[in-house]
Design a protein around this motif. Structure first.
Motif, PDB file in Angstrom:
ATOM      1  N   GLU A 115       0.817  -1.219   0.000  1.00 19.24           N
ATOM      2  CA  GLU A 115       0.000   0.000   0.000  1.00 19.24           C
ATOM      3  C   GLU A 115       0.849   1.267   0.000  1.00 19.24           C
ATOM      4  N   GLY A 116       2.124   1.140  -0.316  1.00 20.63           N
ATOM      5  CA  GLY A 116       2.938   2.320  -0.534  1.00 20.63           C
ATOM      6  C   GLY A 116       3.517   2.951   0.721  1.00 20.63           C
ATOM      7  N   ILE A 117       3.628   4.273   0.707  1.00 24.10           N
ATOM      8  CA  ILE A 117       4.285   5.050   1.757  1.00 24.10           C
ATOM      9  C   ILE A 117       3.246   5.657   2.691  1.00 24.10           C
ATOM     10  N   TYR A 118       3.485   5.496   3.990  1.00 30.11           N
ATOM     11  CA  TYR A 118       2.591   5.951   5.051  1.00 30.11           C
ATOM     12  C   TYR A 118       3.368   6.966   5.890  1.00 30.11           C
ATOM     13  N   LEU A 119       2.929   8.209   5.897  1.00 32.84           N
ATOM     14  CA  LEU A 119       3.612   9.284   6.617  1.00 32.84           C
ATOM     15  C   LEU A 119       2.919   9.567   7.937  1.00 32.84           C
ATOM     16  N   GLU A 120       3.665   9.468   9.037  1.00 34.64           N
ATOM     17  CA  GLU A 120       3.175   9.861  10.357  1.00 34.64           C
ATOM     18  C   GLU A 120       3.788  11.215  10.696  1.00 34.64           C
ATOM     19  N   THR A 121       2.948  12.200  10.989  1.00 29.76           N
ATOM     20  CA  THR A 121       3.448  13.564  11.123  1.00 29.76           C
ATOM     21  C   THR A 121       2.643  14.349  12.145  1.00 29.76           C
ATOM     22  N   ASN A 122       3.300  15.346  12.737  1.00 29.37           N
ATOM     23  CA  ASN A 122       2.588  16.220  13.676  1.00 29.37           C
ATOM     24  C   ASN A 122       1.794  17.317  12.968  1.00 29.37           C
ATOM     25  N   GLY A 123       1.856  17.354  11.637  1.00 30.75           N
ATOM     26  CA  GLY A 123       0.981  18.248  10.886  1.00 30.75           C
ATOM     27  C   GLY A 123       1.254  19.722  11.064  1.00 30.75           C
ATOM     28  N   THR A 124       2.525  20.103  11.276  1.00 27.82           N
ATOM     29  CA  THR A 124       2.850  21.518  11.481  1.00 27.82           C
ATOM     30  C   THR A 124       3.816  22.070  10.432  1.00 27.82           C
ATOM     31  N   LEU A 125       4.189  21.263   9.433  1.00 29.91           N
ATOM     32  CA  LEU A 125       5.190  21.693   8.447  1.00 29.91           C
ATOM     33  C   LEU A 125       4.633  21.550   7.030  1.00 29.91           C
ATOM     34  N   PRO A 126       3.631  22.365   6.676  1.00 31.28           N
ATOM     35  CA  PRO A 126       3.012  22.216   5.357  1.00 31.28           C
ATOM     36  C   PRO A 126       3.968  22.457   4.194  1.00 31.28           C
ATOM     37  N   GLU A 127       4.900  23.387   4.331  1.00 32.38           N
ATOM     38  CA  GLU A 127       5.830  23.677   3.227  1.00 32.38           C
ATOM     39  C   GLU A 127       6.710  22.465   2.920  1.00 32.38           C
ATOM     40  N   GLN A 128       7.067  21.716   3.947  1.00 31.50           N
ATOM     41  CA  GLN A 128       7.889  20.534   3.743  1.00 31.50           C
ATOM     42  C   GLN A 128       7.077  19.374   3.176  1.00 31.50           C
ATOM     43  N   LEU A 129       5.785  19.348   3.448  1.00 30.18           N
ATOM     44  CA  LEU A 129       4.934  18.276   2.923  1.00 30.18           C
ATOM     45  C   LEU A 129       4.730  18.387   1.417  1.00 30.18           C
ATOM     46  N   GLU A 130       4.490  19.588   0.936  1.00 35.18           N
ATOM     47  CA  GLU A 130       4.010  19.772  -0.442  1.00 35.18           C
ATOM     48  C   GLU A 130       4.869  19.071  -1.493  1.00 35.18           C
ATOM     49  N   PRO A 131       6.201  19.202  -1.501  1.00 32.53           N
ATOM     50  CA  PRO A 131       6.980  18.547  -2.560  1.00 32.53           C
ATOM     51  C   PRO A 131       7.017  17.022  -2.452  1.00 32.53           C
ATOM     52  N   LEU A 132       6.616  16.481  -1.303  1.00 35.79           N
ATOM     53  CA  LEU A 132       6.650  15.033  -1.112  1.00 35.79           C
ATOM     54  C   LEU A 132       5.332  14.344  -1.457  1.00 35.79           C
ATOM     55  N   LEU A 133       4.278  15.116  -1.679  1.00 30.98           N
ATOM     56  CA  LEU A 133       2.959  14.537  -1.916  1.00 30.98           C
ATOM     57  C   LEU A 133       2.913  13.527  -3.065  1.00 30.98           C
TER      58      LEU A 133
END
Length: 245
Positions: A115-133
């Motif tokens: 089922e691929g990649i599962y990211l566990e995150t505190n949800g406070t770094l949106p700028e860092q998330l965007e290029p990894l989507l």
């Protein structure tokens, strides 16, 4: 040009003990470091000298690999754990998005799980998330309640993060205890609903083998959340009861 490296705490195979995929077998990449200091956190925050790497997906023997690990080294260690037998590969921490540049190089090179990649995150770094989507399949995002976590409010970061994450399979974990404030839970529900009808997991803090929120409060919070969301579950940290890492 050499690929980037990052400090990891451990690479191992185990059962997912939190959220909507409880009981699924995952490969865990636990990256070092976090941008928050939550009062209930049980994660090692310092940068370790070595990463503990499980040698195969069944036996418990580990090898110590000096930090930081290169992309090539991580790929090698993941391949040794038979990724095809696993539901997904969990990026966890700490906060894995602190290493977004490293992950951007690593994720396209990782062998496939079911089922691929599962990211566990505190949800406070949106700028860092965007290029990894493009490389992430599932996002397990915490919303931090200041009264429970003992940190400053991060409502706006959570809101922007969840808006971005909603293009992927995403659910929210709300960590609660007997000190969680009703007004903060209401704000969390507003943030979730603004991004869609996203599944919510109420996860009571576990301390000393006991839950720090009683059934009456958990049932009341679940009932309130079900007024605005269609999928609300109460799930403690199951891996702690099973004795899994």
């Amino acid at each position: 040009m050499s690929l980037p490296a990052a400090p990891l705490v451990e690479i191992f195979s185990s059962l997912q003990g939190e959220g909507i995929f409880v009981g699924c077998r995952q490969i865990f990449l636990r990256l070092a470091g976090c941008n928050l200091q939550c009062s209930y956190c049980d994660t090692f925050h310092d940068i370790p000298q070595y990463c503990r790497c499980q040698a195969d997906p069944v036996r418990g023997d580990f090898r110590l690999i000096p930090n930081p690990l290169t992309v090539q080294e991580v790929v090698k260690r993941v391949k040794a754990l038979s990724p095809h037998l696993h539901h997904s590969l969990s990026l966890t921490g700490g906060e894995p998005l602190l290493h977004a540049t490293f992950l951007a190089e690593l994720l396209p090179r990782l062998p496939k799980t079911r089922e691929g990649i599962y990211l566990e995150t505190n949800g406070t770094l949106p700028e860092q998330l965007e290029p990894l989507l493009p490389y992430v399949d599932t996002i397990a995002m915490d919303i931090k309640l200041p009264s429970t976590a003992g940190i400053r409010p991060a409502w706006e970061e959570h809101r922007r993060f969840l808006q971005l994450a909603s293009c992927r399979r995403v659910f929210v974990k709300l960590i609660v205890d007997h000190e969680s404030r009703e007004e903060e839970i209401e704000e969390a529900l507003r943030i979730i609903r603004s991004a869609g009808d996203i599944p919510l997991v109420l996860q009571p803090v576990t301390a000393g083998g006991k839950l720090r929120a009683g059934p009456a409060k958990l049932f009341a919070w679940q009932a309130r959340a079900l007024e605005v969301l269609s999928d609300v579950r109460v799930i403690p940290q199951v891996h702690k009861w099973l004795g899994c890492p």
